[in-house]
Design a protein around this motif. Structure first.
Motif, short mmCIF file in Angstrom:
data_model
loop_
_atom_site.label_atom_id
_atom_site.label_comp_id
_atom_site.label_asym_id
_atom_site.label_seq_id
_atom_site.Cartn_x
_atom_site.Cartn_y
_atom_site.Cartn_z
N LEU A 48 0.84 -1.20 0.00
CA LEU A 48 0.00 0.00 0.00
C LEU A 48 0.87 1.24 0.00
CD1 LEU A 48 -2.93 1.04 0.16
CD2 LEU A 48 -2.67 1.13 2.63
N GLU A 49 0.47 2.24 -0.78
CA GLU A 49 1.14 3.53 -0.75
C GLU A 49 0.13 4.63 -1.04
OE1 GLU A 49 4.28 3.54 -3.58
OE2 GLU A 49 2.95 3.70 -5.32
N LEU A 50 0.40 5.79 -0.46
CA LEU A 50 -0.44 6.95 -0.69
C LEU A 50 0.18 7.74 -1.83
CD1 LEU A 50 -2.79 8.72 0.23
CD2 LEU A 50 -1.26 9.79 1.88
N GLN A 51 -0.60 7.96 -2.89
CA GLN A 51 -0.08 8.58 -4.10
C GLN A 51 -0.77 9.91 -4.37
OE1 GLN A 51 -0.96 5.51 -6.99
NE2 GLN A 51 0.91 4.37 -6.51
N ILE A 52 -0.07 10.78 -5.10
CA ILE A 52 -0.63 12.08 -5.47
C ILE A 52 -0.38 12.35 -6.94
CG2 ILE A 52 1.45 13.40 -4.89
CD1 ILE A 52 -0.49 15.56 -3.77
N SER A 53 -1.32 13.05 -7.57
CA SER A 53 -1.22 13.33 -9.00
C SER A 53 -1.87 14.66 -9.32
CB SER A 53 -1.90 12.21 -9.80
OG SER A 53 -1.97 12.53 -11.19
N SER A 54 -1.45 15.27 -10.42
CA SER A 54 -2.08 16.50 -10.89
C SER A 54 -3.34 16.20 -11.70
CB SER A 54 -1.12 17.30 -11.77
OG SER A 54 -0.05 17.81 -11.01
N ARG A 55 -3.50 14.94 -12.11
CA ARG A 55 -4.64 14.57 -12.93
C ARG A 55 -5.41 13.44 -12.28
NH1 ARG A 55 -2.11 14.44 -19.09
NH2 ARG A 55 -1.36 16.61 -19.11
N GLY A 56 -6.69 13.40 -12.57
CA GLY A 56 -7.52 12.35 -12.02
C GLY A 56 -7.96 11.36 -13.07
N GLY A 57 -8.85 10.45 -12.68
CA GLY A 57 -9.39 9.46 -13.61
C GLY A 57 -8.31 8.59 -14.21
N SER A 58 -8.46 8.28 -15.51
CA SER A 58 -7.49 7.43 -16.19
C SER A 58 -6.15 8.12 -16.37
CB SER A 58 -8.03 7.00 -17.55
OG SER A 58 -8.29 8.13 -18.37
N GLY A 59 -6.13 9.44 -16.17
CA GLY A 59 -4.88 10.19 -16.32
C GLY A 59 -4.07 10.27 -15.04
N PHE A 60 -4.52 9.59 -13.98
CA PHE A 60 -3.79 9.63 -12.71
C PHE A 60 -2.40 9.05 -12.90
CE2 PHE A 60 -2.33 8.32 -8.61
CZ PHE A 60 -2.89 9.21 -7.70
#
Length: 284
Positions: A48-60
């Protein structure tokens, strides 16, 4: 059942922002980004890891540095005092009369405050069905960064909302320091001056005074002892595993706060935001 050490996850998310205020105006730099360093838990078949992205959905796409995408299309160069009780409906004062704010209008097109967006995901495998991650804040490295002497933080608010659901909204006071004798009570509605812990709510084009819903950032922040971790009673969010969550980030000056006055002049502060996640396993 909480696993305090075997399954803890840390994501440090920095909002790089330089804030300066002259009278009732604040300048927000265009250099807004978040970064994350992830501590991943692995135990047997569980990951398990906590992830962050500038985009959501399929673009995560999990990344170390993710830019906060500004959502409101209006200029966020200057921030004007506004008031809200829910991060959905904001009002502002088009003019003051004899130093008092008594005429209010609804904010259109999200003017006068900053609204940005990032995305989070608790990515995991091997966990029992129904396992969730509780999300908190972490101030280990200094929640507000190193330059925290800005008086304007006393009037500022940080708002967080998840998946566009107003019921998840958290409005946070970034400091409990006050300006003392320089505080100004000049919001008047229906002939009454608002008190210290009141803000404005707007529904159906009607503005009224309500109790300030903001809480101290400490209410959602984990703290670390030499041998243990103190977890707040309430989490910002209970996250399903492998689901992408939208995190709306609001930064604004609460005009009804008595610290939102001309006493604030050209103060600067770095603003940092950090998340901490802890697994809540299913029992039964």
């Amino acid at each position: 059942m909480k696993h305090m050490f075997r399954t803890w996850f840390l994501s440090v998310t920095s909002i790089a922002a330089l804030l300066a205020l002259a009278a009732t105006y604040a300048w927000f730099t265009s250099n807004r980004a978040v970064s994350t360093s992830v501590a991943t838990a692995r135990s047997g078949e569980e990951t398990l890891e906590l992830q962050i992205s500038s985009r959501g959905g399929s673009g995560f796409q999990s990344m170390d540095t993710a830019a906060i995408q500004q959502v409101n299309q209006t200029s966020a160069t200057y921030l004007m005092p506004v008031s809200t009780a829910d991060l959905v409906n904001f009002v502002y004062v088009p003019m003051t009369v004899n130093g008092n704010a008594s005429t209010f209008e609804e904010v259109k097109e999200e003017k006068y405050y900053y609204h940005g967006r990032v995305y989070l995901r608790a990515q995991g495998t091997g966990w029992p069905q129904g396992t969730r991650m509780n999300l908190y804040l972490d101030q280990t490295d200094g929640f507000l960064g190193r330059n925290t002497d800005g008086k304007m933080l006393s009037a500022a608010r940080l708002g967080l909302m998840f998946d566009g659901d107003a019921s998840t909204a958290a409005i946070l006071r970034l400091t409990e320091e006050e300006l003392g004798s320089k505080q100004v009570y000049n919001t008047v509605i229906n002939g009454k001056t608002l008190g210290k812990n009141q803000v404005l709510s707007s529904k159906n084009h009607t503005v009224q005074a309500v109790t300030d819903p903001s809480v101290s950032v400490a209410d959602y922040t984990v703290s670390f002892g030499s041998e243990d971790i103190q977890i707040p009673e309430k989490a910002l969010l209970s996250m399903e595993l492998n689901k992408v969550y939208t995190v709306d980030v609001y930064f604004y000056l609460e005009g009804c706060d008595p610290d939102c006055s001309d006493a604030i002049d050209f103060q600067q502060a770095d603003l940092h935001l950090a998340f901490y996640g802890m697994v809540e396993e299913v029992t039964g």
